[in-house]
Design an enzyme around this catalytic site. Structure first.
Site, PDB file in Angstrom:
ATOM      1  CD  GLN A  57      -2.917  -1.018   2.416  1.00 52.94           C
ATOM      2  OE1 GLN A  57      -3.182  -2.064   3.005  1.00 52.94           O
ATOM      3  NE2 GLN A  57      -3.439   0.148   2.787  1.00 52.94           N
ATOM      4  NE  ARG A  84     -13.154   0.489   3.835  1.00 52.03           N
ATOM      5  CZ  ARG A  84     -13.961   0.072   2.882  1.00 52.03           C
ATOM      6  NH1 ARG A  84     -14.498  -1.094   2.935  1.00 52.03           N
ATOM      7  NH2 ARG A  84     -14.252   0.867   1.874  1.00 52.03           N
ATOM      8  CB  CYS A  85      -8.305   1.398  11.712  1.00 56.30           C
ATOM      9  SG  CYS A  85      -6.638   1.750  11.129  1.00 56.30           S
ATOM     10  CD  GLU A  99      -9.066   4.481   6.908  1.00 54.92           C
ATOM     11  OE1 GLU A  99      -8.225   3.725   7.386  1.00 54.92           O
ATOM     12  OE2 GLU A  99      -8.917   5.706   6.877  1.00 54.92           O
TER      13      GLU A  99
HETATM   14  N1  MCN Z   1     -13.604   9.797  -3.263  1.00 52.70           N
HETATM   15  C1  MCN Z   1     -14.407  10.665  -3.963  1.00 52.70           C
HETATM   16  N2  MCN Z   1     -14.772  11.865  -3.399  1.00 52.70           N
HETATM   17  C2  MCN Z   1     -14.384  12.190  -2.129  1.00 52.70           C
HETATM   18  C3  MCN Z   1     -13.586  11.289  -1.386  1.00 52.70           C
HETATM   19  C4  MCN Z   1     -13.199  10.093  -1.991  1.00 52.70           C
HETATM   20  O1  MCN Z   1     -14.786  10.359  -5.086  1.00 52.70           O
HETATM   21  N3  MCN Z   1     -14.742  13.348  -1.583  1.00 52.70           N
HETATM   22  C5  MCN Z   1     -13.109   8.563  -3.888  1.00 52.70           C
HETATM   23  C6  MCN Z   1     -11.592   8.665  -4.095  1.00 52.70           C
HETATM   24  O2  MCN Z   1     -11.248   9.393  -5.193  1.00 52.70           O
HETATM   25  C7  MCN Z   1     -11.177   7.215  -4.116  1.00 52.70           C
HETATM   26  C8  MCN Z   1     -12.135   6.591  -3.105  1.00 52.70           C
HETATM   27  O3  MCN Z   1     -13.262   7.461  -3.031  1.00 52.70           O
HETATM   28  O4  MCN Z   1     -11.346   6.682  -5.392  1.00 52.70           O
HETATM   29  C9  MCN Z   1     -11.508   6.465  -1.689  1.00 52.70           C
HETATM   30  O5  MCN Z   1     -10.836   7.655  -1.411  1.00 52.70           O
HETATM   31  P1  MCN Z   1     -10.186   8.072  -0.025  1.00 52.70           P
HETATM   32  O6  MCN Z   1     -11.225   8.284   0.984  1.00 52.70           O
HETATM   33  O7  MCN Z   1      -9.223   9.153  -0.306  1.00 52.70           O
HETATM   34  O8  MCN Z   1      -9.383   6.770   0.479  1.00 52.70           O
HETATM   35  P2  MCN Z   1      -8.060   6.130  -0.159  1.00 52.70           P
HETATM   36  O9  MCN Z   1      -8.170   6.137  -1.614  1.00 52.70           O
HETATM   37  O10 MCN Z   1      -6.860   6.676   0.490  1.00 52.70           O
HETATM   38  O11 MCN Z   1      -8.276   4.621   0.263  1.00 52.70           O
HETATM   39  C10 MCN Z   1      -7.877   4.154   1.520  1.00 52.70           C
HETATM   40  C11 MCN Z   1      -9.030   3.579   2.303  1.00 52.70           C
HETATM   41  C12 MCN Z   1      -8.469   2.724   3.373  1.00 52.70           C
HETATM   42  S1  MCN Z   1      -7.354   3.401   4.430  1.00 52.70           S
HETATM   43  C13 MCN Z   1      -8.796   1.403   3.458  1.00 52.70           C
HETATM   44  S2  MCN Z   1      -8.191   0.509   4.765  1.00 52.70           S
HETATM   45  C14 MCN Z   1      -9.636   0.794   2.462  1.00 52.70           C
HETATM   46  C15 MCN Z   1     -10.522   1.755   1.776  1.00 52.70           C
HETATM   47  O12 MCN Z   1      -9.886   2.840   1.415  1.00 52.70           O
HETATM   48  N4  MCN Z   1      -9.172  -0.242   1.743  1.00 52.70           N
HETATM   49  C16 MCN Z   1      -9.866  -0.639   0.614  1.00 52.70           C
HETATM   50  N5  MCN Z   1     -11.366   1.241   0.853  1.00 52.70           N
HETATM   51  C17 MCN Z   1     -11.013   0.101   0.170  1.00 52.70           C
HETATM   52  N6  MCN Z   1     -11.709  -0.300  -0.912  1.00 52.70           N
HETATM   53  C18 MCN Z   1     -11.290  -1.382  -1.611  1.00 52.70           C
HETATM   54  N7  MCN Z   1     -11.994  -1.774  -2.692  1.00 52.70           N
HETATM   55  N8  MCN Z   1     -10.164  -2.077  -1.267  1.00 52.70           N
HETATM   56  C19 MCN Z   1      -9.455  -1.735  -0.176  1.00 52.70           C
HETATM   57  O13 MCN Z   1      -8.367  -2.414   0.140  1.00 52.70           O
HETATM   58 CU1  CUN Z   2      -6.244   1.677   9.028  1.00 53.95          CU
HETATM   59  S1  CUN Z   2      -6.431   0.452   7.460  1.00 53.95           S
HETATM   60 MO1  CUN Z   2      -6.353   1.707   5.825  1.00 53.95          MO
HETATM   61  O1  CUN Z   2      -5.519   2.950   6.737  1.00 53.95           O
HETATM   62  O2  CUN Z   2      -5.066   1.132   4.951  1.00 53.95           O
END
Ligand code: MCN
Ligand code: CUN
Length: 798
Positions: free
Chosen positions: A231, A378-379, A752
């Protein structure tokens, strides 16, 4: 209103038909995933590739007296058997964890948890490696294990970490936050106080794809390539360089398609190191891929926080103070994955969505003979535990006071005009409208109707009780800023690089790494919005340290808050240069050129018909560039966020509890989320659905358990139960939009939120079905027998 350079946009700025902000663009990556063309680590095949199988300890606590490799080496096809002694020659017998503890790559002396890595067998194919692994003879002197945090802190507990100098007990760390004295005073003066003990049980992230790596050392180029389920490829490369002594530019980490991470793929595991080291030594590619039970039993677990919560309040429900004490199980090593200055993650956001003057939290962490870990799944860095604590306690207080749980929340919410809001534990909330989200959820859930129905069932002594649970959670996601958040010393910024090509399409590279979140689509949407391009003309790349700009990776829902901001800022840099080129093309002065977000075109002020598109500008940049500018059209941005983002939501869960069987059925499941401005509503909804399913797993099914001998009894999918479509109800999702004031496109993270916010709503619902009979808490996972025992205790069982 919108600033000329973009700035937060109101929601109605919707994509303009080019797939920009707010459009339900279908996921670009799905084409290859649903046609079987994904490329995961286990799909990688190299000529002469060898396979690695790890020999694991059947005991949880044991000294290794001897390892006999000879019979394994006799197996036809086995090339090498590695133990800690072999790795020591290369200084690789141990590796640092993300919290600067020292973990054995292969056990040096003493096994500290069941299934710990003892030896590695390298062979020509996987089956031969497995045969060889079964022929490695290890003599163990079995020691007494301790798998319970409380027991491990007792005076006569067996000492686990005798590798740490002068260590005499299993104490790992202490941590505290807030004002102990002021909180104690508030508790003394309060009209009402409530307290509850609750365990947030040990969970496992359980991505579909387990962890794996292909080490591929090229002696010709003297370069080590490691394809791995990561990651955070860049920080993994830096750590590989620091540990191995191989210069960083001679290491390439590639994280190809990742089949789910959920936090499981943030830490570095011994298998990665062994595959890379074996390839380096043998000068042949070496693949290591875990089996399911190896993944559950040995890689980073989540939660395992044993918490006591206390609230102090006035008679009419104003919360005056919150206090908590936690016993944390960190396993055999301190290997939690979180910013190094936060030993309890962001748990100190336990004041939640409420304006609480005083708070105090204390925590003790212990070593046990269990696998290390403690943050993933997802914490949001332990916000899961914090939200569970406060949202459970608010329900306990409401019941004590005989108040409606919606009403007591409303009474204590931080109000919209209080933002930016500094909490009593020092967190700076950027924005929020908690009452708005709760009101919407109450309406969607038809709350008043179900309250009446609940009472009716009590009055009529019905077979199935109704329970209504609420959670109005606040998240904190998007670490940095770099000054307060770092991983192993590297500041938590992130990055994006945009190259617009001569024919008008673009390649965008980012420092984060998707594991299923749809980044190839949503990052393209950000750039499409900011440059007036079509989303189809943009390709997003990530996960290759040789080509992508340095970034800290995807976890803590930080991709949108940090790398998403970088993508927007880099786009605006490109747009600035594009103006100069437009001026040249249109034979006008640069200051007379304006960009129109709606059409995506650049035109001469006051003369909308004199305009050029980004495609025309791209051609100009390479074929007719103005003398004032360098040729080409590209930009890079490294974004250090000024502050984190604070998404929030209100979830309402309505359950039926069967008084005869203790079974819980979902009658209604409403989730209202606010992640600021939304890039792709469909992807957000997918994130919410998946995360709610995991919240249901947490509340109802999942638990990694151990017996007294230290055997993992919840270490496979027969015993570690995941929710399936049978257990998942229809979710009704809704949203409100409160843009982040400091984020370039007003977006907050969301990945998360559903897993953080839903477990307390579900537990609150089950408790609510029995609270009229005095039940204040039910421990997770709420299996039918757990629930039935509570019904029985309350005299409700039939
Ligand atoms: N998004 C959006 N508009 C926003 C916020 C987010 O369209 N205002 C979209 C983003 O562009 C992205 C998705 O939603 O495509 C998730 O965005 P974001 O909240 O920024 O999270 P991350 O991309 O950093 O993903 C990490 C988060 C974590 S920490 C875990 S744990 C987790 C999760 O995402 N693991 C996942 N969701 C998951 N989903 C899948 N399918 N697989 C994982 O391993
Ligand atoms: Cu805490 S699980 Mo996600 O932050 O990769």
């Amino acid at each position: 209103a919108e600033a000329e350079d973009g700035g937060p946009q109101p929601e109605k700025h919707c994509g303009h038909g080019r797939g920009g902000m707010g459009e339900d663009v279908k996921r670009k990556e799905d084409q290859r995933f649903i046609t079987g063309r994904g490329n995961y680590v286990d799909d990688i095949k190299k000529p002469d590739m060898l396979h690695c199988e790890i020999v694991r300890s059947p005991h949880a606590h044991a000294r290794i007296e001897n390892i006999d490799k000879s019979r394994a080496l006799d197996v036809d096809g086995v090339v090498a058997v590695l133990t800690a002694d072999d790795l020591r020659e290369y200084d690789l017998a141990t590796m640092p964890t993300l919290m600067a503890d020292t973990q054995d790559v292969l056990v040096n002396d003493k096994v500290k948890f069941q299934s710990q890595e003892v030896a590695a067998v390298i062979a020509t194919d996987r089956y031969t490696a497995k045969d060889g692994a079964q022929k490695v003879v290890v003599d163990y002197d079995v020691l007494e294990p301790v798998v319970d945090a409380e027991a491990s802190l007792e005076d006569d507990a067996p000492l686990i970490r005798d590798d740490i100098e002068d260590k005499e007990d299993n104490h790992c760390l202490d941590w505290e936050t807030g004002d102990e004295e002021a909180t104690a005073e508030a508790f003394e003066e309060a009209d009402v106080t409530v307290t509850e003990d609750m365990l947030y049980q040990r969970l496992h992230p359980a991505p579909i794809e387990t962890c794996g790596a292909v080490g591929d050392y090229d002696p010709g180029k003297d370069k080590l390539t490691v394809h791995m389920t990561s990651q955070a490829p860049h920080i993994h490369r830096t750590l590989f360089a620091q540990v191995s002594g191989i210069p960083e530019h001679k290491i390439r980490i590639v994280s190809p398609d990742v089949g789910g991470g959920f936090g499981n793929k943030v830490p570095i595991y011994p298998g990665y190191v062994v595959a890379a080291a074996a390839s380096y030594v043998l000068e042949q590619p070496v693949k290591w891929v875990e089996e399911r039970s190896e993944n559950i039993q040995s890689t980073g677990f989540a939660r395992d926080y044993d918490m006591t919560g206390e609230l102090a309040a006035t008679d009419d429900g104003e919360i005056l103070a919150v206090r908590t004490d936690v016993l944390a199980d960190h396993g055999a090593y301190n290997a939690v994955a979180q910013p190094s200055k936060f030993p309890a993650g962001f748990f100190n956001i336990f004041t939640g969505s409420y304006d609480i003057d005083t708070a105090y939290g204390s925590l003790t962490a212990a070593y046990t003979n269990t696998a290390p870990g403690g943050v993933a799944y997802r914490c949001s860095f332990r916000v899961t535990e914090a939200v569970y604590l406060i949202e459970r306690m608010v329900k306990v207080l409401a019941d004590e006071l005989g108040m409606d749980p919606a009403e007591i929340r409303r009474k204590n919410f931080i109000q919209p005009e209080q933002f930016p809001y500094e909490s009593s534990t020092g967190w700076n909330y950027d924005s929020g409208d908690y009452e708005g989200a709760l009101d919407k959820a109450l309406e969607m859930a038809d709350y008043d109707h179900y309250r009446e129905e609940q009472q009716r069932r009590i009055d009529e002594d019905a077979d199935k009780l109704l329970g209504i649970g609420i959670s109005s959670f606040t998240e904190v996601v998007g670490a940095g800023p770099g000054k307060t958040c770092d991983i192993a010393g590297v500041e938590m910024f992130d990055s994006a690089e945009i190259r617009v090509h001569p024919t008008g399409n673009a390649t965008v590279r980012v420092g984060v790494q998707t594991q299923g979140q749809g980044h190839e689509t949503t990052f393209a949407q950000i750039v499409a919005e900011e440059l007036g391009m079509d989303v189809e003309d943009i390709t997003v790349e990530h996960g290759d340290t040789d080509t992508d700009p340095y970034g800290l990776g995807t976890y803590g829902s930080r991709s949108t808050p940090v790398a998403g901001a970088a993508a927007a800022v880099a786009s605006r840099k490109v747009r600035e240069k594009a103006k100069a080129i437009a001026a040249n093309e249109l034979e006008a002065a640069e200051e007379d050129i304006t960009w129109d977000r709606e059409s995506g075109e650049f035109h001469v002020a006051g003369a909308p018909d004199r305009s050029v598109t980004i495609t025309e500008i791209a051609a100009g940049a390479y074929m007719n560039h103005p003398s004032s500018e360098e040729p080409g059209l590209e930009a890079v941005n490294y974004y250090d966020p000024p502050e984190m983002t604070y998404p929030f939501g209100s979830y309402i869960v309505i359950v039926e509890v069967d008084r005869e069987t203790g079974e819980v059925e979902f009658e209604k499941f409403v989730a209202v989320d606010d992640c600021g401005n939304r890039i792709n509503p469909m992807i957000i909804e997918g994130q919410i659905h998946g995360g709610l399913a995991q919240g249901i797993g947490t509340a109802m099914l999942e638990h990694v358990t151990f017996d007294d001998n230290g055997n993992v009894t919840g270490g496979d999918f027969m015993n570690y139960l995941l929710p399936t479509s049978m257990e998942i109800p229809n979710f009704e999702t809704g949203h409100t939009v409160t843009p982040s004031p400091h984020h370039p496109i007003g977006a907050k993270g969301v990945g998360e939120s559903p897993t953080v916010g839903s477990p307390p709503a579900i537990v609150n619902a089950v408790v609510d079905a029995m609270s009229h009979a005095g039940i204040t808490h039910v421990e997770m996972p709420m299996t039918p027998d757990t629930v039935w025992a509570k019904l029985d205790e309350a005299g409700l069982a039939t």
